[in-house]
Structures are given as C-alpha cells and as structure tokens.
Scaffold this active site. Sequence first.
Site, PDB file in Angstrom:
ATOM      1  CG  ASP A 159     -45.744  -8.697 -40.902  1.00 36.39           C
ATOM      2  OD1 ASP A 159     -45.618  -9.734 -40.210  1.00 36.39           O
ATOM      3  OD2 ASP A 159     -46.406  -8.662 -41.957  1.00 36.39           O
TER       4      ASP A 159
ATOM      5  CB  CYS B  60     -44.023 -11.009 -43.138  1.00 37.56           C
ATOM      6  SG  CYS B  60     -43.797 -11.613 -44.812  1.00 37.56           S
TER       7      CYS B  60
ATOM      8  CB  THR C  67     -46.130 -15.510 -47.319  1.00 37.04           C
ATOM      9  OG1 THR C  67     -45.748 -14.165 -47.679  1.00 37.04           O
ATOM     10  CG2 THR C  67     -47.641 -15.643 -47.354  1.00 37.04           C
TER      11      THR C  67
ATOM     12  CG  HIS D 183     -25.505 -24.496 -54.336  1.00 34.32           C
ATOM     13  ND1 HIS D 183     -26.166 -25.322 -55.215  1.00 34.32           N
ATOM     14  CD2 HIS D 183     -24.595 -25.274 -53.696  1.00 34.32           C
ATOM     15  CE1 HIS D 183     -25.666 -26.549 -55.112  1.00 34.32           C
ATOM     16  NE2 HIS D 183     -24.724 -26.550 -54.197  1.00 34.32           N
TER      17      HIS D 183
ATOM     18  CG  HIS E 183     -21.978 -22.571 -55.965  1.00 37.69           C
ATOM     19  ND1 HIS E 183     -23.028 -22.986 -56.748  1.00 37.69           N
ATOM     20  CD2 HIS E 183     -21.411 -23.701 -55.465  1.00 37.69           C
ATOM     21  CE1 HIS E 183     -23.104 -24.301 -56.713  1.00 37.69           C
ATOM     22  NE2 HIS E 183     -22.139 -24.768 -55.944  1.00 37.69           N
TER      23      HIS E 183
HETATM   24  C1  RB5 Z   1     -49.990  -9.189 -43.736  1.00 37.02           C
HETATM   25  O1  RB5 Z   1     -51.351  -9.392 -43.813  1.00 37.02           O
HETATM   26  C2  RB5 Z   1     -49.280 -10.041 -44.774  1.00 37.02           C
HETATM   27  O2  RB5 Z   1     -49.578  -9.583 -46.050  1.00 37.02           O
HETATM   28  C3  RB5 Z   1     -47.779 -10.062 -44.528  1.00 37.02           C
HETATM   29  O3  RB5 Z   1     -47.521 -10.577 -43.270  1.00 37.02           O
HETATM   30  C4  RB5 Z   1     -46.969 -10.917 -45.498  1.00 37.02           C
HETATM   31  O4  RB5 Z   1     -47.479 -12.201 -45.581  1.00 37.02           O
HETATM   32  C5  RB5 Z   1     -46.709 -10.316 -46.811  1.00 37.02           C
HETATM   33  O5  RB5 Z   1     -46.002 -10.873 -47.665  1.00 37.02           O
END
Ligand code: RB5
Length: 150
Positions: free
Chosen positions: A8, A65, A67, A98, A133
């Site tokens: 993203d 993204c 996180t 695994h 596995h």
């Molecule tokens: C965008 O603000 C953020 O929510 C996205 O990049 C991601 O971290 C979502 O899981």
Amino acid sequence: MIISIGCDHVGFEHKALVISHLEQKGHQVIDLGAQSAERTDYPQYGKAVAHSVISGQAERGILICGTGVGISLAANKVPGIRAVVCSDPYTAQLSREHNNTNILSFGSRVVGIELAKMIVDRWLEGEFEGGRHQNRIDQIADIEKELTHG
Ligand code: RB5
C-alpha cells in the site's frame, strides 16, 4: 525465481528497494502495485499478489504495508495462501521450513530496509521440510475445505 510483490502507500518506498534487491540477486519480479505513495487501501494488493501465486504466475509473493498485518490478512483469505507476517529472519526461515509459506509480509513501519532484505533472503532460501509438517499443512487446507464446502 519469479516473485510477485505488492504494497500500500505506506510500503511503497520499501517495495522499490526490495525490488532492486531481488533483481540484483537474479530474481524476476512482478510488481502488482501500488504504483505511488498516494493513499490507498491494502486489501486489493494482498488479493492481487495472492492470486498471482495461486495461478502460478509467480512462485512466491511479498507484501508490504505499515505493519504487514492488514495486507497479509487479505492475502490469507485466498484458499491455498499461507502468508506469514514477519519481523525477524528466524521466523521467516522457519515459516518456510515448517509452514511452507508462499507469501512473506512485513511492515515498513516495523522493519528498516536492511532488516527487511535479510528477512527476504532467509525466507527465499528456506526449503520446506515436508514430512510431519506436510501433515499439518494438510490439516489447514482441510479447514479451508470445510468452510467453503460445508
Ligand atoms: C495504513 O495506515 C495502515 O493501516 C496499513 O499500512 C497497514 O499497516 C495495515 O495493516
């Protein structure tokens, strides 16, 4: 290896650097967007990379993204996808050995680019060990089948 990649807006800068890293290592990369840092929504990119892997267009996929969580959640909705969210090389390697993960996801707000490259390298090098596995992965696939076929 043919590797599809998606992100993203938050993962956009990391994506460009990861693509360069992969190409330097001789991999072929399919870039499925986003193509700018303009605000967007991550599910479409998780879905696109997941479909490229399931269709065989790509052997593996990488998602980025903020996180790594949201985009991997989207990818994991596609049957047959095993996407791991990872912020360390050890988990990346074990997820291959695994869990036979076919998509790696990480967060550009969580891991710096040099650590991200290490995670990518360990994940690409990891070989699935099969055996017990495989039996466990078959059980995960059974859950998908129960949900889709009743
Ligand atoms: C965008 O603000 C953020 O929510 C996205 O990049 C991601 O971290 C979502 O899981």
